[in-house]
Design a protein around this motif. Structure first.
Motif, PDB file in Angstrom:
ATOM      1  N   ARG A 120       5.665  15.920 -19.629  1.00 55.23           N
ATOM      2  CA  ARG A 120       5.926  14.900 -18.725  1.00 55.23           C
ATOM      3  C   ARG A 120       5.823  13.756 -18.671  1.00 55.23           C
ATOM      4  O   ARG A 120       5.791  12.401 -18.670  1.00 55.23           O
ATOM      5  CB  ARG A 120       5.511  15.316 -17.304  1.00 55.23           C
ATOM      6  N   LEU A 123       7.054  10.458 -20.964  1.00 55.04           N
ATOM      7  CA  LEU A 123       7.983  10.023 -20.203  1.00 55.04           C
ATOM      8  C   LEU A 123       8.175   8.594 -20.062  1.00 55.04           C
ATOM      9  O   LEU A 123       8.759   7.224 -20.667  1.00 55.04           O
ATOM     10  CB  LEU A 123       8.699  10.467 -18.997  1.00 55.04           C
ATOM     11  N   TYR A 179      11.823  14.736 -11.887  1.00 50.32           N
ATOM     12  CA  TYR A 179      11.850  14.231 -12.571  1.00 50.32           C
ATOM     13  C   TYR A 179      12.374  13.236 -12.147  1.00 50.32           C
ATOM     14  O   TYR A 179      12.212  11.512 -12.718  1.00 50.32           O
ATOM     15  CB  TYR A 179      12.592  14.278 -13.924  1.00 50.32           C
ATOM     16  N   LEU A 183      10.643   9.206 -12.776  1.00 53.31           N
ATOM     17  CA  LEU A 183      11.366   8.229 -13.531  1.00 53.31           C
ATOM     18  C   LEU A 183      11.688   7.297 -12.746  1.00 53.31           C
ATOM     19  O   LEU A 183      12.063   5.784 -12.910  1.00 53.31           O
ATOM     20  CB  LEU A 183      13.086   8.322 -14.013  1.00 53.31           C
TER      21      LEU A 183
END
Length: 265
Positions: A120, A123, A179, A183
């Motif tokens: 992660r 990202l 996620y 994001l």
């Protein structure tokens, strides 16, 4: 990282490929000029991106030299393949002037991030590599708590094998909602979801054949030959009990986690 066998991986190409196409189908990019597939594997699916976006230069990147050697058979005027680590991805390094100056229009990563430690944390860098209005789409397996993986991990802790396999990280993936949160915090509009496929497999020890091409490879490659034979025999027996053979084949439930992020323009 394990080494990879493209031929073995492609044994179930049709069923492994379905999540890729369902992921790409949710990317609403219009006439992108630069598309990158991080973790492109043997390249068959990457090659389809040149047809999906006929104006785009497509670049496939994978950390496995074996996979890239296989992928290069698909290379063409708008499709290139390079060995590289997605953790170090930089649009300036792929030989695409548009991407170097403006950022990448679309980044796809299918069944790859689960191999990256603390995945992660990459990202933000992937979102930063997009141009304004660009798209990041990825899919990771979410089946780490299924028998195919829990039995593998448990067997790896057996005193016979623990010296070689005991330290292998299971890397259980978070739910889609995690996620979505990650994001969204990066300013993206996010579409996230989960799907459980019921793969119908044929042949003897079908689940072992599937898993030995992907999730079991770190365990199998960590063991010396004599112990690997014992490990495989025991693992196959456990899998036969967990996944019985029916008249119509062996059913492998496989949960997958998807996220598509649209960077603001």
């Amino acid at each position: 990282m394990p080494t990879w066998d493209p031929t073995h991986y492609l044994q179930y190409a049709d069923q492994r490929g379905r999540p890729f196409f369902e992921l790409v189908d949710r990317v609403a990019a219009v006439d992108p000029r630069s598309v990158v597939d991080l973790g492109c594997g043997p390249g068959e699916q990457t090659a389809t991106l040149t047809r999906r976006w006929p104006q785009a230069a497509v670049h496939g990147i994978d950390s496995s030299p074996e996979m890239i050697d296989s992928a290069r058979q698909h290379a063409g005027p708008r499709l290139r393949f390079t060995v590289g680590d997605l953790r170090d991805f930089d649009p300036a390094t792929i030989g695409d002037e548009h991407a170097a100056e403006h950022g990448v229009d679309v980044i796809i990563s299918n069944a790859t991030l689960q191999w990256v430690d603390q995945h992660r944390t990459v990202l933000p860098g992937l979102v930063a590599a997009l141009r304004p209005g660009g798209w990041l789409a990825f899919q990771v397996p979410g089946n780490q708590n299924e028998p195919s993986h829990t039995l593998l991990h448990r067997l790896g802790q057996d005193p016979r094998f623990a010296a070689y396999c005991g330290g292998i990280d299971r890397r259980v993936m978070p739910p889609a909602a995690t996620y979505l949160s990650d994001l969204s915090a990066l300013g993206c509009a996010v579409d996230a979801w989960e799907t459980t496929y019921l793969h119908l497999l044929a042949g003897e020890d079908a689940v072992f054949n599937w898993v030995s091409g992907t999730g079991a490879r770190p365990y199998l490659q960590a063991l010396p030959d004599d112990l690997r034979r014992d490990f495989v025999a025991d693992y196959k027996e456990l899998l036969r009990e967990a996944y019985p053979v029916h008249d119509y084949g062996t059913v492998l439930p496989f949960r997958r986690i998807f996220a598509v992020a649209h960077k603001p323009a």
